[in-house]
Design a protein around this motif. Structure first.
Motif, PDB file in Angstrom:
ATOM      1  N   TYR A 409       4.498  -7.391  14.450  1.00 32.54           N
ATOM      2  CA  TYR A 409       4.182  -5.891  14.058  1.00 32.54           C
ATOM      3  C   TYR A 409       5.305  -5.017  14.749  1.00 32.54           C
ATOM      4  N   TYR A 410       5.906  -4.256  13.872  1.00 30.55           N
ATOM      5  CA  TYR A 410       6.770  -3.457  14.436  1.00 30.55           C
ATOM      6  C   TYR A 410       6.331  -1.840  14.174  1.00 30.55           C
ATOM      7  N   ASN A 411       6.956  -1.177  15.056  1.00 30.00           N
ATOM      8  CA  ASN A 411       6.319   0.528  15.044  1.00 30.00           C
ATOM      9  C   ASN A 411       7.459   1.263  15.690  1.00 30.00           C
ATOM     10  N   ILE A 412       8.090   1.902  14.825  1.00 30.80           N
ATOM     11  CA  ILE A 412       9.369   2.670  15.161  1.00 30.80           C
ATOM     12  C   ILE A 412       8.983   4.325  14.824  1.00 30.80           C
ATOM     13  N   ILE A 471       9.903  10.434  12.033  1.00 29.21           N
ATOM     14  CA  ILE A 471      10.184   9.530  10.698  1.00 29.21           C
ATOM     15  C   ILE A 471       9.417   8.364  11.453  1.00 29.21           C
ATOM     16  N   GLN A 472       8.389   7.705  10.611  1.00 29.00           N
ATOM     17  CA  GLN A 472       7.611   6.749  11.058  1.00 29.00           C
ATOM     18  C   GLN A 472       7.682   5.533  10.172  1.00 29.00           C
ATOM     19  N   SER A 473       7.928   4.536  10.859  1.00 28.25           N
ATOM     20  CA  SER A 473       8.300   3.125  10.014  1.00 28.25           C
ATOM     21  C   SER A 473       7.231   2.244  10.804  1.00 28.25           C
ATOM     22  N   THR A 474       6.458   1.437  10.083  1.00 25.80           N
ATOM     23  CA  THR A 474       5.665   0.386  10.744  1.00 25.80           C
ATOM     24  C   THR A 474       5.571  -0.677   9.588  1.00 25.80           C
ATOM     25  N   GLY A 475       5.356  -1.846  10.333  1.00 25.09           N
ATOM     26  CA  GLY A 475       5.338  -3.172   9.018  1.00 25.09           C
ATOM     27  C   GLY A 475       5.147  -4.454   9.991  1.00 25.09           C
ATOM     28  N   THR A 494      12.264 -26.329   4.944  1.00 24.22           N
ATOM     29  CA  THR A 494      11.750 -25.450   4.155  1.00 24.22           C
ATOM     30  C   THR A 494      11.340 -24.258   5.022  1.00 24.22           C
ATOM     31  N   GLU A 495      11.753 -23.028   4.832  1.00 22.92           N
ATOM     32  CA  GLU A 495      11.329 -21.823   5.286  1.00 22.92           C
ATOM     33  C   GLU A 495      11.234 -20.734   4.547  1.00 22.92           C
ATOM     34  N   ALA A 496      10.321 -19.757   4.918  1.00 21.94           N
ATOM     35  CA  ALA A 496       9.929 -18.648   4.123  1.00 21.94           C
ATOM     36  C   ALA A 496       9.850 -17.454   5.039  1.00 21.94           C
ATOM     37  N   GLU A 497      10.473 -16.266   4.616  1.00 19.12           N
ATOM     38  CA  GLU A 497      10.286 -15.134   5.255  1.00 19.12           C
ATOM     39  C   GLU A 497       9.934 -14.016   4.405  1.00 19.12           C
ATOM     40  N   ALA A 498       8.855 -12.980   4.961  1.00 24.75           N
ATOM     41  CA  ALA A 498       8.309 -11.956   4.067  1.00 24.75           C
ATOM     42  C   ALA A 498       8.159 -10.854   5.103  1.00 24.75           C
ATOM     43  N   SER A 499       8.216  -9.582   4.553  1.00 25.90           N
ATOM     44  CA  SER A 499       8.012  -8.144   5.291  1.00 25.90           C
ATOM     45  C   SER A 499       7.069  -7.487   4.330  1.00 25.90           C
ATOM     46  N   TYR A 500       6.234  -6.926   5.154  1.00 27.32           N
ATOM     47  CA  TYR A 500       5.453  -5.998   4.568  1.00 27.32           C
ATOM     48  C   TYR A 500       5.493  -4.615   5.309  1.00 27.32           C
ATOM     49  N   ILE A 501       6.010  -3.594   4.326  1.00 28.58           N
ATOM     50  CA  ILE A 501       5.615  -2.064   4.892  1.00 28.58           C
ATOM     51  C   ILE A 501       4.322  -1.382   4.965  1.00 28.58           C
ATOM     52  N   LEU A 502       3.812  -1.088   6.233  1.00 30.79           N
ATOM     53  CA  LEU A 502       2.662  -0.462   6.280  1.00 30.79           C
ATOM     54  C   LEU A 502       2.783   0.974   5.857  1.00 30.79           C
ATOM     55  N   GLU A 503       3.861   1.781   6.678  1.00 32.29           N
ATOM     56  CA  GLU A 503       4.488   3.244   6.381  1.00 32.29           C
ATOM     57  C   GLU A 503       5.559   3.331   6.613  1.00 32.29           C
ATOM     58  N   LEU A 504       5.980   4.052   5.860  1.00 29.77           N
ATOM     59  CA  LEU A 504       7.272   4.805   5.956  1.00 29.77           C
ATOM     60  C   LEU A 504       7.161   6.358   5.594  1.00 29.77           C
ATOM     61  N   SER A 505       7.502   6.946   6.523  1.00 25.32           N
ATOM     62  CA  SER A 505       6.864   8.528   6.331  1.00 25.32           C
ATOM     63  C   SER A 505       7.824   9.376   6.888  1.00 25.32           C
ATOM     64  N   ASP A 517       6.535   4.571   1.385  1.00 29.77           N
ATOM     65  CA  ASP A 517       6.350   3.283   1.077  1.00 29.77           C
ATOM     66  C   ASP A 517       5.614   2.940  -0.153  1.00 29.77           C
ATOM     67  N   GLY A 518       6.062   1.925  -0.778  1.00 29.18           N
ATOM     68  CA  GLY A 518       5.665   1.582  -2.299  1.00 29.18           C
ATOM     69  C   GLY A 518       6.067   2.441  -3.335  1.00 29.18           C
ATOM     70  N   THR A 519       7.065   3.250  -3.114  1.00 32.77           N
ATOM     71  CA  THR A 519       7.533   3.898  -4.015  1.00 32.77           C
ATOM     72  C   THR A 519       9.125   4.217  -4.075  1.00 32.77           C
ATOM     73  N   ILE A 520       9.814   4.838  -4.840  1.00 32.40           N
ATOM     74  CA  ILE A 520      11.055   4.906  -5.119  1.00 32.40           C
ATOM     75  C   ILE A 520      11.837   5.635  -4.018  1.00 32.40           C
ATOM     76  N   GLY A 521      11.007   6.412  -3.293  1.00 33.00           N
ATOM     77  CA  GLY A 521      11.602   7.004  -2.112  1.00 33.00           C
ATOM     78  C   GLY A 521      12.072   6.298  -0.911  1.00 33.00           C
ATOM     79  N   ASN A 522      12.651   6.572  -0.099  1.00 33.73           N
ATOM     80  CA  ASN A 522      13.115   8.196   0.161  1.00 33.73           C
ATOM     81  C   ASN A 522      14.295   8.011  -0.594  1.00 33.73           C
ATOM     82  N   TYR A 523      14.299   9.077  -1.730  1.00 31.63           N
ATOM     83  CA  TYR A 523      15.312   9.265  -2.688  1.00 31.63           C
ATOM     84  C   TYR A 523      16.549   9.616  -2.088  1.00 31.63           C
ATOM     85  N   ASN A 524      16.413  10.640  -1.155  1.00 33.56           N
ATOM     86  CA  ASN A 524      17.801  11.268  -0.365  1.00 33.56           C
ATOM     87  C   ASN A 524      18.262  10.184   0.333  1.00 33.56           C
ATOM     88  N   LEU A 525      17.519   9.197   0.940  1.00 35.54           N
ATOM     89  CA  LEU A 525      18.248   8.476   2.011  1.00 35.54           C
ATOM     90  C   LEU A 525      18.861   7.117   1.328  1.00 35.54           C
TER      91      LEU A 525
END
Length: 652
Positions: A409-412, A471-475, A494-505, A517-525
């Motif tokens: 779990y990461y929290n930035i 700017i908050q990023s958790t996942g 065999t190896e698998a990696e996955a990431s799930y973004i909880l919040e980007l705001s 998160d879950g959208t086409i934004g952050n459009y500017n960035l």
């Protein structure tokens, strides 16, 4: 796709000093040429984003800022190019079929025998020197220095210079009736070659001392100390400034420019402490002082706890900072990105001028529904460094050897983060007929030809970079791997990696918050590349010794076509396109790649890869900036369909 050519050379010499010392010298050179051929040259277009003068346009029948209309071939031409109707040397325009009747002729289209071509040549020069060795049985040292110079030459041909286009129209020197009859000198005048060279430089010297302090129950207590000095500089002049006037520039050439230099003084230390067999602690810190003023201390602590062999618990906590880049603080020309205007930015009072409303948005004229506007970001020399705080918590579980599962779990959190301003207040004020808030500039577009008295749509919103609140990023990051022998001669991995973004705001100084998160934004960035909740890959290979088969599954999560940095807080999930004809959600996307490798001898390995085996094209995305109806980041490889790569690696 562009043509790419690369070549480079490297050399390294190493000499031993005494029993443990070593000195080395190294030089590298790499050149990369990228060439692209586009469409015939544009003459009916908008000039690039303005800065010193109003933007010039030849694409509208209505006067734009009062300085031009759509291109017209005049009745008379003359050497002076002005007042030709009364000039002594006037003559009927040979390019205007209506000149004898006293009529001008509208000029549209492209120059068919003039093709836009772009070429970049990057040359990187690097040299390094270093010496390392042992002071005694417990302590070692490493001193090194590096110098690097990067040169980027941008060459453009076939791009029309606006004033020269107006010149050849006014004096009749360009043959528009038969473009192939024009001389090379005329073509070169109409579209002179544009060459701009940018450079960046880096000089750095660093010394590190590391060794063992004492023995702990879990192992040796180790300390590393270091210091460095670094000089960095950028000189990137504009390839298309409007400093000399709105027409003294090219169509379709970027005008960005930046210049600056600074020296950075740093000191750092790291302490690795295996306290006991089950517990390991790592402490580190770095102090940086910039010649431009900012300074900061960045600490970090990491803990690794192993209660038993099959389980490892780990975590980190750190603080950091980032000073403004040269482009953010020292740009001499702004950056403009274009976005689609959606229904959400308009008001009923504005749309009423065009005979429609938010409820009947699809019946609005194309001037409204097909609108785009430029977001112009201006450098801000008063920017402060952004600060960050981050922590991670994770675990590694290995029930049997060769089989492992990980989760982290990461929290930035960034405070005072450097970002583009929230343009929503300025957009809302303009369409509501209110004063534009301080710190913003709104440039209206040309009026609608069918509604010339109505308030025009927005052409540009101008604002400076800002230190936003947060700017908050958790996942969550997941991983799994399994390595085993199927037989004595066959090994499977065999190896698998996955990431799930909880919040980007982002939370702005006025307290408003935008979620991406879950959208086409952050459009500017991201220029509209999107922030899917899920991403992942799964790689499996079967090794037969000298022969290997492998397969990869790539998963890109779906996303909503809304972007709160374009349409304002609270609009997440409403892309402004919900009229029944265009979906607001882009579905997930899966591609599969296969490959094979065969080692024929110690020096020769043949390989073949089949990418996107199922020939899947990217999902439909009508909003993303940077590609036509698809997302170039999420589906960039898929747009090529199924394709093959084969080659041989030779070693000596």
């Amino acid at each position: 796709q562009p043509d790419i050519k690369r070549f480079g050379v490297s050399a390294r010499a190493t000499a031993r000093i005494g029993d443990t010392g070593e000195v080395y010298g190294e030089v590298n050179f790499l050149q990369t040429d990228v060439a692209y051929t586009g469409l015939p040259a544009t003459i009916r277009a908008n000039a690039p984003a303005p800065f010193y003068f109003p933007r010039y346009s030849t694409s509208s029948y209505v006067a734009f800022y009062g300085n031009n209309t759509i291109l017209q071939l005049p009745v008379y031409v003359c050497a002076a190019r002005v007042n030709c109707a009364t000039a002594a040397d006037r003559r009927l325009n040979p390019n205007n079929p209506y000149a004898a009747q006293g009529y001008t002729a509208a000029l549209i289209g492209r120059i068919p025998n003039l093709i836009e071509e772009d070429e970049t040549r990057t040359r990187a020069y690097r040299g390094a020197l270093g010496i390392s060795g042992s002071i005694n049985d417990n302590w070692t040292f490493d001193i090194n220095a590096t110098a690097m110079h990067l040169e980027l030459r941008r060459k453009a041909n076939g791009y029309v210079y606006i004033q020269h286009l107006l010149d050849v129209i006014a004096d009749g020197s360009y043959n528009f009736l038969n473009p192939a009859a024009n001389s090379q000198a005329t073509m070169d005048y109409l579209a002179p070659e544009n060459i701009t060279t940018s450079t960046s430089d880096l000089l750095q010297a660093q010394g590190v001392l590391q060794g063992r302090l004492m023995e702990l129950p879990g192992g040796a207590l180790q300390l590393a100390l270091g210091a460095s000095i670094r000089y960095e500089a950028v000189d990137s002049p504009s390839a298309n400034s409007d400093f000399f006037g709105g027409t003294e520039r090219y169509f379709r050439q970027n005008g960005f420019a930046a210049k600056g230099s600074r020296t950075v003084y740093s000191a750092f230390a790291e302490l690795a402490a295996p306290v006991i067999d089950m517990l390991e602690v790592n402490l580190s810190g770095r102090y940086d002082k910039y010649s431009t003023g900012p300074s900061n201390f960045s600490p970090k602590v990491g803990v690794k706890f192993t209660p038993f062999r099959q389980l490892v618990l780990r975590g980190t906590y750190s603080r950091g900072f980032r000073i403004p880049s040269f482009g953010e603080a020292n740009s001499t020309f702004p950056t403009t990105g274009y976005v689609n205007a959606t229904r959400a930015i308009y008001t009923d009072s504005f749309l009423a001028q065009y005979g429609c409303s938010l409820a009947t948005y699809t019946s609005c004229p194309t001037y409204i529904t097909a609108a785009t506007y430029g977001q112009t970001d201006v450098s801000n020399p008063d920017l402060q460094p952004e600060k960050s705080r981050s922590f991670t918590l994770g675990a590694v579980f290995e029930p049997v050897r060769g089989l492992a599962f990980t989760v982290d779990y990461y929290n930035i959190r960034k405070t005072g983060a450097i970002t583009t301003a929230n343009n929503s207040p300025a957009i809302a004020a303009y369409y509501a007929g209110l004063p534009i808030p301080e710190g913003y500039g709104v440039v209206p577009d040309a009026p609608d030809v069918n509604n010339p008295t109505a308030l025009p749509r927005i052409a540009f919103v101008q604002s400076g970079f800002v230190n936003a609140n947060t700017i908050q990023s958790t996942g969550l990051d997941f991983g799994a791997s399994w390595n085993f022998n199927l037989t004595d001669n066959i090994r499977v991995r065999t190896e698998a990696e996955a990431s799930y973004i909880l919040e980007l705001s982002t939370t702005f100084p006025d307290g408003t918050k935008q979620r991406y998160d879950g959208t086409i934004g952050n459009y500017n960035l991201t220029a509209g590349s999107g922030t899917p909740k899920w991403k992942g890959t799964w790689l499996t290979s079967v090794d037969f010794g000298n022969f290997e088969l492998n397969g990869t599954v790539n998963y890109f999560g779906g996303y909503n076509l809304s972007a709160e940095d374009q349409t304002g807080p609270g609009t997440r999930g409403d892309c402004g396109l919900s009229d029944g004809t265009v979906p607001c959600d882009v579905p997930s996307y899966v591609t599969v790649d296969l490959g094979a490798r065969m080692k024929v001898a110690d020096a020769f390995t043949f390989y073949v890869n089949v990418l996107n085996v199922a020939n899947r094209l990217p999902p439909y995305d009508p909003v993303t900036y940077g590609a036509h109806l698809y997302n170039p980041v999420q589906g960039g490889t898929g747009i090529l369909g199924r394709y093959f790569k084969a080659g041989v690696r030779v070693g000596f």
